[in-house]
Write an enzyme that holds these catalytic residues in place. Sequence first.
Site, mmCIF file in Angstrom:
data_model
loop_
_atom_site.group_PDB
_atom_site.id
_atom_site.type_symbol
_atom_site.label_atom_id
_atom_site.label_comp_id
_atom_site.label_asym_id
_atom_site.label_seq_id
_atom_site.Cartn_x
_atom_site.Cartn_y
_atom_site.Cartn_z
ATOM 1 N N LYS A 112 0.835 -1.198 0.000
ATOM 2 C CA LYS A 112 0.000 0.000 0.000
ATOM 3 C C LYS A 112 0.874 1.254 0.000
ATOM 4 C CE LYS A 112 -1.762 2.170 3.503
ATOM 5 N NZ LYS A 112 -2.509 2.598 4.710
ATOM 6 N N ASP A 130 -6.360 0.883 0.796
ATOM 7 C CA ASP A 130 -6.502 1.142 2.232
ATOM 8 C C ASP A 130 -7.875 0.624 2.672
ATOM 9 O OD1 ASP A 130 -8.343 3.006 1.327
ATOM 10 O OD2 ASP A 130 -7.459 4.704 2.388
#
Length: 236
Positions: A112, A130
Site C-alpha cells: 500500500k 486502504d
Amino acid sequence: MVRALSEAYPDAKAELDFTNPLELLVAVVLSAQTTDVRVNLTTPALFAKYKTAAAYAAADRTELEELIRPTGFFRAKAGSLIGLGAALVERYGGEVPGKLEDLVTLPGVGRKTANVVLGNAFDKPGLTVDTHFGRLVRRWGWTEQEDPVKVEFAVAKLLPAKDWTMASHWIIFHGRRVCHARKPACGACLLAKDCPSFGSGPTEPEIAAKLVKGVEAEHLIELAEKAGQPKRKAAG
C-alpha cells in the site's frame, strides 16, 4: 462508476503534504492508525529537522519520538523511520527507489505504502488499497477478496493501468465523504443506481445528505440528485 467518480472529485489527490519522495514515504509510514490531517500537522517540524535519509538514520530516537508522538504508536514508527533511513543509505545511496520490488523491502513499507509513493511521487501507476478502498470495492461487487494484496490484483484486472493512481484517490475520497463504514449516505450517492449495496445506509435524500462530508458536499449532493436512485420494486 469510475467515470462518475472522476467527475465528482476532479481535484482528488494524496491528502498527505509532501514536496519529494522521501517526505511522502515518511508521511505514509506515519499515517498508519491515524488521520492524514494529524500527519500534516506533525510533518512540518519533522521535515524541517530531517531533510535526508541519512538524517533519519542518525536521528536521536528520543527527539524523533517526541516529534511524531501526536501520530500515535510513536515508538514503533520511530524505529521504522530510523531503519528506513539506514536502509535507504545502505542500499540506495540515500534516495527513495522508484520500483515496487525495492520499496517493499524497506522497514515499515508494504505494498500500500509503495503504491502511494509510486503513484504520487514517481507518476507510476499504483493501486492504493486502504480500508476505504477495500470496503467500497467489496460493496460494489468488484471483488469479494478481503486480503489487500488480493484486492489490489483483482481491481487491477478491471481498470486500465493508466487509471490506477487516480482511481485510488477517487475511491478513497468517496469512502471518506459519502460511503462511510457504519452509515453510508446511500440516498445522497451519485453511484446509487449502480451499487448492489444500495440501502446499506439511509436512502432518503434529506437524511442521507446530512451524512455527506467535506468541502465538496454540496457538489456531491447535486450530482446524486441528477443521477437518481434505483427504481423501487412494486409491492407484491
